[in-house]
Design an enzyme around this catalytic site. Structure first.
Site, PDB file in Angstrom:
ATOM      1  N   ASP A   1     -38.960  12.921  -0.375  1.00 35.72           N
ATOM      2  CA  ASP A   1     -38.816  13.634  -1.638  1.00 35.72           C
ATOM      3  C   ASP A   1     -37.737  12.894  -2.432  1.00 35.72           C
ATOM      4  O   ASP A   1     -37.339  11.780  -2.064  1.00 35.72           O
ATOM      5  CB  ASP A   1     -38.522  15.127  -1.427  1.00 35.72           C
ATOM      6  CG  ASP A   1     -37.137  15.394  -0.864  1.00 35.72           C
ATOM      7  OD1 ASP A   1     -36.411  14.426  -0.537  1.00 35.72           O
ATOM      8  OD2 ASP A   1     -36.760  16.586  -0.767  1.00 35.72           O
TER       9      ASP A   1
ATOM     10  N   CYS B   1     -36.267  13.445   3.809  1.00 29.23           N
ATOM     11  CA  CYS B   1     -35.815  14.355   2.753  1.00 29.23           C
ATOM     12  C   CYS B   1     -34.306  14.537   2.937  1.00 29.23           C
ATOM     13  O   CYS B   1     -33.670  13.761   3.655  1.00 29.23           O
ATOM     14  CB  CYS B   1     -36.594  15.674   2.742  1.00 29.23           C
ATOM     15  SG  CYS B   1     -36.287  16.821   4.091  1.00 29.23           S
TER      16      CYS B   1
ATOM     17  N   THR C   1     -32.389  16.848   4.420  1.00 32.79           N
ATOM     18  CA  THR C   1     -32.010  17.185   5.799  1.00 32.79           C
ATOM     19  C   THR C   1     -33.007  16.661   6.825  1.00 32.79           C
ATOM     20  O   THR C   1     -32.689  16.653   8.021  1.00 32.79           O
ATOM     21  CB  THR C   1     -31.956  18.708   5.975  1.00 32.79           C
ATOM     22  OG1 THR C   1     -33.255  19.236   5.657  1.00 32.79           O
ATOM     23  CG2 THR C   1     -30.903  19.327   5.066  1.00 32.79           C
TER      24      THR C   1
ATOM     25  N   HIS D   1     -40.868  10.979  25.657  1.00 28.44           N
ATOM     26  CA  HIS D   1     -41.291  12.272  26.190  1.00 28.44           C
ATOM     27  C   HIS D   1     -42.373  12.941  25.346  1.00 28.44           C
ATOM     28  O   HIS D   1     -43.202  13.668  25.889  1.00 28.44           O
ATOM     29  CB  HIS D   1     -40.091  13.225  26.266  1.00 28.44           C
ATOM     30  CG  HIS D   1     -39.147  12.909  27.372  1.00 28.44           C
ATOM     31  ND1 HIS D   1     -38.334  13.845  27.971  1.00 28.44           N
ATOM     32  CD2 HIS D   1     -38.871  11.742  28.016  1.00 28.44           C
ATOM     33  CE1 HIS D   1     -37.600  13.285  28.921  1.00 28.44           C
ATOM     34  NE2 HIS D   1     -37.896  11.998  28.955  1.00 28.44           N
TER      35      HIS D   1
ATOM     36  N   HIS E   1     -45.354  13.720  31.264  1.00 18.28           N
ATOM     37  CA  HIS E   1     -45.333  14.118  29.856  1.00 18.28           C
ATOM     38  C   HIS E   1     -46.729  14.232  29.240  1.00 18.28           C
ATOM     39  O   HIS E   1     -46.905  14.880  28.209  1.00 18.28           O
ATOM     40  CB  HIS E   1     -44.505  13.115  29.035  1.00 18.28           C
ATOM     41  CG  HIS E   1     -43.134  12.914  29.557  1.00 18.28           C
ATOM     42  ND1 HIS E   1     -42.200  13.920  29.602  1.00 18.28           N
ATOM     43  CD2 HIS E   1     -42.523  11.813  30.085  1.00 18.28           C
ATOM     44  CE1 HIS E   1     -41.074  13.468  30.134  1.00 18.28           C
ATOM     45  NE2 HIS E   1     -41.244  12.189  30.443  1.00 18.28           N
TER      46      HIS E   1
HETATM   47  C1  RB5 Z   1     -33.951  19.022  -1.775  1.00 14.08           C
HETATM   48  O1  RB5 Z   1     -32.867  19.487  -2.518  1.00 14.08           O
HETATM   49  C2  RB5 Z   1     -33.852  19.467  -0.336  1.00 14.08           C
HETATM   50  O2  RB5 Z   1     -34.072  20.840  -0.247  1.00 14.08           O
HETATM   51  C3  RB5 Z   1     -34.836  18.716   0.541  1.00 14.08           C
HETATM   52  O3  RB5 Z   1     -34.607  17.346   0.412  1.00 14.08           O
HETATM   53  C4  RB5 Z   1     -34.780  18.990   2.028  1.00 14.08           C
HETATM   54  O4  RB5 Z   1     -33.480  18.900   2.514  1.00 14.08           O
HETATM   55  C5  RB5 Z   1     -35.476  20.216   2.465  1.00 14.08           C
HETATM   56  O5  RB5 Z   1     -35.562  20.504   3.662  1.00 14.08           O
END
Ligand code: RB5
Length: 142
Positions: free
Chosen positions: A9, A66, A68, A99, A134
């Site tokens: 993203d 993304c 996180t 695994h 596994h």
């Molecule tokens: C975008 O602001 C953020 O929400 C996205 O990149 C991600 O971390 C969502 O899980």
């Protein structure tokens, strides 16, 4: 050399662009599924595209990014046949292959730095599935 799909993203765009360049320089075939700028987008759209590319065999492996890694990993894992592991270290990426036979990883650009991301990608691309005990467990994932 592998065919590797990447998607992100807006939050993951810069890290994705860096990894695209480095994987191409290393000789891999890279399918860049976007986005192509840091303009705001929705991670489910790009996660779905990545999962479909791997599930349909257009790429052997997938790398999703993304902020996180959480949202896009959930989106990728909605696609049948895809096993996407959210990893924050090379060790996690190694175990995801050994695994879990992960065919995708997700990275959080706001969680790890580029060096750790490189470690994750290197382990993801070089570690074989361990098989053995596994195999049946991975099969149960569907
Ligand atoms: C975008 O602001 C953020 O929400 C996205 O990149 C991600 O971390 C969502 O899980």
């Amino acid at each position: 050399m592998l065919t590797i799909a990447l998607a992100s993203d807006h939050a993951g765009y810069a890290l994705k662009a860096q990894l695209v360049d480095e994987l191409r320089a290393a000789g891999h075939t890279v399918l860049d599924l976007g986005p192509d700028s840091e303009a705001s987008v929705d991670y489910p759209d790009f996660g779905r595209a990545l999962g479909e590319a791997v599930a349909q065999g257009r790429a052997e492996r997938g790398i999703a990014v993304c902020g996180t890694g959480i949202g896009i990993s959930i989106a990728v894992n909605r696609i049948a046949g895809v096993r996407c592991a959210l990893v924050t270290s090379g060790l996690m990426a190694r175990f995801a292959r050994d695994h879990n036979d992960a065919n995708c990883i997700a990275l959080g650009s706001r969680i790890i730095g580029v060096e750790t991301a490189r470690d994750c990608v290197a382990e993801f691309l070089s570690t074989p599935f361990g098989g053995g005990r596994h195999t049946g467990r991975v099969a149960k994932l569907g």
